[in-house]
Design an enzyme around this catalytic site. Structure first.
Site, PDB file in Angstrom:
ATOM      1  N   HIS A  98      41.662  25.461 114.417  1.00  0.00           N
ATOM      2  CA  HIS A  98      41.394  26.783 113.835  1.00  0.00           C
ATOM      3  C   HIS A  98      40.141  27.398 114.448  1.00  0.00           C
ATOM      4  O   HIS A  98      40.121  28.587 114.802  1.00  0.00           O
ATOM      5  CB  HIS A  98      41.180  26.657 112.317  1.00  0.00           C
ATOM      6  CG  HIS A  98      42.436  26.690 111.508  1.00  0.00           C
ATOM      7  ND1 HIS A  98      43.407  27.646 111.663  1.00  0.00           N
ATOM      8  CD2 HIS A  98      42.863  25.885 110.493  1.00  0.00           C
ATOM      9  CE1 HIS A  98      44.383  27.433 110.799  1.00  0.00           C
ATOM     10  NE2 HIS A  98      44.079  26.370 110.076  1.00  0.00           N
ATOM     11  N   GLU A 115      41.782  21.423 111.762  1.00  0.00           N
ATOM     12  CA  GLU A 115      40.659  22.301 111.436  1.00  0.00           C
ATOM     13  C   GLU A 115      39.872  22.699 112.685  1.00  0.00           C
ATOM     14  O   GLU A 115      39.458  23.853 112.832  1.00  0.00           O
ATOM     15  CB  GLU A 115      39.741  21.610 110.417  1.00  0.00           C
ATOM     16  CG  GLU A 115      40.393  21.283 109.078  1.00  0.00           C
ATOM     17  CD  GLU A 115      40.968  22.506 108.385  1.00  0.00           C
ATOM     18  OE1 GLU A 115      40.528  23.640 108.663  1.00  0.00           O
ATOM     19  OE2 GLU A 115      41.890  22.331 107.560  1.00  0.00           O
TER      20      GLU A 115
END
Length: 273
Positions: free
Chosen positions: A140, A137
């Site tokens: 990202h 995450e």
């Protein structure tokens, strides 16, 4: 004809000037949404999401989420500074929260806002399992995937306008066929592969970051085996999905683990927790 030419010129200019270098891959990526535009809206949406959901605090699990996030954030900063990207993170405002929800999921918002749902913790099993998801995450956010998707969506809309203008003098049937074909073609041929490429890129970057943070990159494939078992064969075919197939993901993670281990050694990491 003049409108179509104008749209084409705008599209070409956007493609020429709207690129940003990915500090982890060295590649130029389509991105014409600046941090100044994107981050304030992202932070506001994140705060709103937290206000509408039950945030878990003061527990061992919530502390683990924050601890893991902080360690991987530090690893990212070390990597960026070592590779000539000092100051890259100055606009980021990192935050890691655990939210009560049975969904087996976590997500990142632009600017470093991360949410873990409690439903993913049994699948993660350990702090290293959490680190696999957390690093993915964080990757990202670091790779500006949110801004890239917004940029691609705007170009998709621009293409639809240009195409509609081009067929405006044709029959109604021809216009309908174009609209259907363009929508399906860009979704299957551009937007979904674009999304899958982001997931794959985040897997690879995340593997390196978790290793630099001291977490064992060889355990990433095991996490995704557990994730695959959770899906119970219900996932759509890869070409219809925003994510790579579990088998593809597992094979990639196994292949990239030695590379992540070698990178971590450059930062003095000789063993993993």
């Amino acid at each position: 004809m003049k409108l179509k030419k104008t749209i084409s010129v705008i599209a070409v200019l956007l493609l020429v000037v709207a690129c940003k270098t990915n500090p982890f891959t060295g590649e130029k990526n389509l991105n014409f949404v600046s941090n100044d535009q994107l981050f304030p809206a992202s932070f506001q949406q994140y705060d709103q999401f937290l206000s509408e959901n039950e945030v878990i605090t003061g527990t061992a699990e919530s502390q683990m989420i924050k601890r893991t996030g902080n360690k991987i954030e530090t690893a990212a900063e070390r990597y960026l500074n070592a590779n000539g990207y000092q100051g890259f993170l100055e606009d980021f405002k990192w935050e890691y929260n655990l939210v009560k929800d049975d969904a087996v999921n976590a997500f990142a918002m632009p600017g470093g806002k991360i949410v873990f749902f409690t439903g993913i913790l049994p699948v993660a099993e350990t702090e290293t399992g959490v680190a696999v998801v957390m690093a993915h995450e964080i990757a990202h956010a670091l790779a500006d995937h949110g801004a890239q998707r917004m940029s691609a969506a705007q170009l998709q809309q621009l293409g639809a306008v240009a195409g509609s203008v081009a067929v405006s003098g044709r029959s109604q049937e021809t216009q309908q066929i174009f609209a259907q074909a363009y929508g399906l073609g860009t979704q299957l041929g551009v937007m979904l592969p674009f999304s899958r490429s982001h997931e794959t890129e985040a897997d690879r970057i995340g593997l390196t970051l978790m290793a630099i943070a001291g977490y064992d990159p060889y355990e990433a494939a095991d996490l995704w085996r557990r994730m695959a078992a959770q899906s119970d064969g219900q996932a759509p075919p890869e070409f219809l999905s925003t994510h790579p197939a579990n088998e593809t993901r597992i094979n990639n993670l196994q292949k990239w683990a030695p590379e992540a281990e070698a990178e971590a050694k450059k930062y003095g990491v000789t063993s993993f927790q």
